[in-house]
Design a protein around this motif. Sequence first.
Motif, short mmCIF file in Angstrom:
data_model
loop_
_atom_site.label_atom_id
_atom_site.label_comp_id
_atom_site.label_asym_id
_atom_site.label_seq_id
_atom_site.Cartn_x
_atom_site.Cartn_y
_atom_site.Cartn_z
N ASP A 33 -9.52 10.31 -79.80
CA ASP A 33 -8.56 11.23 -79.60
C ASP A 33 -9.06 12.65 -80.11
O ASP A 33 -8.96 13.68 -79.85
CB ASP A 33 -7.20 10.85 -80.56
N ALA A 34 -9.74 12.36 -81.37
CA ALA A 34 -10.22 13.70 -82.22
C ALA A 34 -11.40 14.39 -81.17
O ALA A 34 -11.52 15.49 -81.20
CB ALA A 34 -10.96 13.35 -83.63
N LEU A 35 -12.27 13.51 -80.75
CA LEU A 35 -13.32 13.79 -79.81
C LEU A 35 -12.68 14.63 -78.55
O LEU A 35 -13.30 15.50 -78.16
CB LEU A 35 -14.11 12.88 -79.33
N ARG A 36 -11.62 14.01 -78.08
CA ARG A 36 -11.14 14.85 -76.80
C ARG A 36 -10.84 16.14 -77.21
O ARG A 36 -10.87 17.41 -76.40
CB ARG A 36 -10.03 14.14 -76.25
N GLU A 37 -9.92 16.38 -78.23
CA GLU A 37 -9.47 17.71 -78.74
C GLU A 37 -10.65 18.36 -79.32
O GLU A 37 -10.63 19.74 -78.78
CB GLU A 37 -8.55 17.50 -79.94
N LEU A 38 -11.76 18.07 -79.60
CA LEU A 38 -12.61 18.88 -80.20
C LEU A 38 -13.47 19.39 -78.85
O LEU A 38 -13.99 20.35 -78.98
CB LEU A 38 -14.04 17.96 -81.12
N THR A 39 -13.79 18.40 -77.92
CA THR A 39 -14.40 18.63 -76.76
C THR A 39 -13.68 20.11 -76.04
O THR A 39 -14.46 20.75 -75.62
CB THR A 39 -14.59 17.64 -75.83
N GLY A 40 -12.47 19.77 -76.08
CA GLY A 40 -11.58 20.94 -75.49
C GLY A 40 -11.82 22.18 -75.97
O GLY A 40 -11.69 23.32 -75.59
N ALA A 41 -12.35 22.32 -77.37
CA ALA A 41 -12.26 23.49 -78.21
C ALA A 41 -13.56 24.07 -78.34
O ALA A 41 -13.99 25.25 -78.30
CB ALA A 41 -11.58 23.30 -79.65
N LEU A 42 -14.68 23.21 -78.50
CA LEU A 42 -16.12 23.42 -78.62
C LEU A 42 -16.92 23.06 -77.61
O LEU A 42 -18.04 23.51 -77.53
CB LEU A 42 -16.69 22.55 -80.08
N GLY A 43 -16.41 22.47 -76.61
CA GLY A 43 -17.27 21.96 -75.27
C GLY A 43 -17.92 20.67 -75.78
O GLY A 43 -17.69 20.02 -76.58
N LYS A 44 -18.78 20.02 -74.74
CA LYS A 44 -19.16 18.73 -74.72
C LYS A 44 -20.20 19.02 -75.96
O LYS A 44 -21.15 19.84 -76.06
CB LYS A 44 -20.10 18.46 -73.50
N PRO A 45 -20.25 17.92 -76.76
CA PRO A 45 -21.41 17.63 -77.75
C PRO A 45 -22.87 17.81 -77.23
O PRO A 45 -23.17 17.00 -76.23
CB PRO A 45 -21.06 16.39 -78.37
#
Length: 352
Positions: free
Chosen positions: A103-115
Amino acid sequence: MNAQRGSTETETVAELARRLVAADSGGWTPDGVKALAAGLGWAWSDTPAHPVLVTGRSAGDARLRPVGRFEERYVDGESYVELAVPVAEAAPDAAAQAAAFRDALRELTGALGKPSVMGSHGDMGPFYGSGPLWGAPFVRWRGRPDTLELRAGRTGPELVLQPTDPAENWFWRQGVGEEYSISGFFGSTRDRANAGLGYPGRWTARSWETVTRSLDAFLGALPAETTALGITIGMPFYGRNDRGAPLLYDVTCGDRLSIGCFAPDDLDPAALGWGTVAQHPATASVWSDDDPVWRVDAGGPGEPEGRRLAEMLVATARAAGVSEPTDLIVGGEASYVDGYDVTYYGLGLPTG
């Protein structure tokens, strides 16, 4: 110096991540880090173990990791090597922890792009820090001079701001070739954010017991880690013997771990622990009913019996005429996962 303030109970994970990425760490010196804390609006508190920054977040306060004996040879003037901020709490079971991370990864990917980097720390995190027993997935948004990492923490996922060079220097220097010198797996994209990224050398398993231990650690945590990372790993294994190097088994793992066996005709896979689709119906979504005939459904996060699976795979390889660990080969197809080039450091097996 960054002057953004006001971390509150209502701040989202994405908002926190943006503030950390924009923050000025001041070279990770004592004065620089205290100014960083002030700029984030967090109060400094010294404890016997490590400094704590009081954030007011329900998941817990932020922790600073000072340079100590495990870190000192990898730094160049830094006094601290990471600031870890818990972002969510979850039940201790593997399924709940993996879901919270995802869940945290989905939110962060939406904000910062793909790691730009993803993987698993295995049983040894940066600077020999141990991770949770359920798995140790991580992703990174690599930058200069600092990198932001989402990491599996003790009670849930954590955002970790860290100077880029020390952690990468530590990882690179583990490539000494000794058994178990590096654990887990490491994947990177070909994004320009990874320019200059160094990759350590690998180690080679020298005994079947080493292979059993490395497969135990890898398979036991794999479905929790792939679920957390939102990836699917397809990993064929080839066994070199006097007939060539035929496909021996196929490991497939997304939210469940399935393993198929392509045993030679003169083997009795059932005696080695393999079943059929009738015994493992969940594998029908991975393979057709009769190819491979022999397979096992090892379950989802927290369910695989790593040691039993590892012993079965090793026994099958040896029964198929694979005489040495170096003759058990991970197929090169496994090195490409969702746009990442992946190296499976913790297995100690060749890739080809």
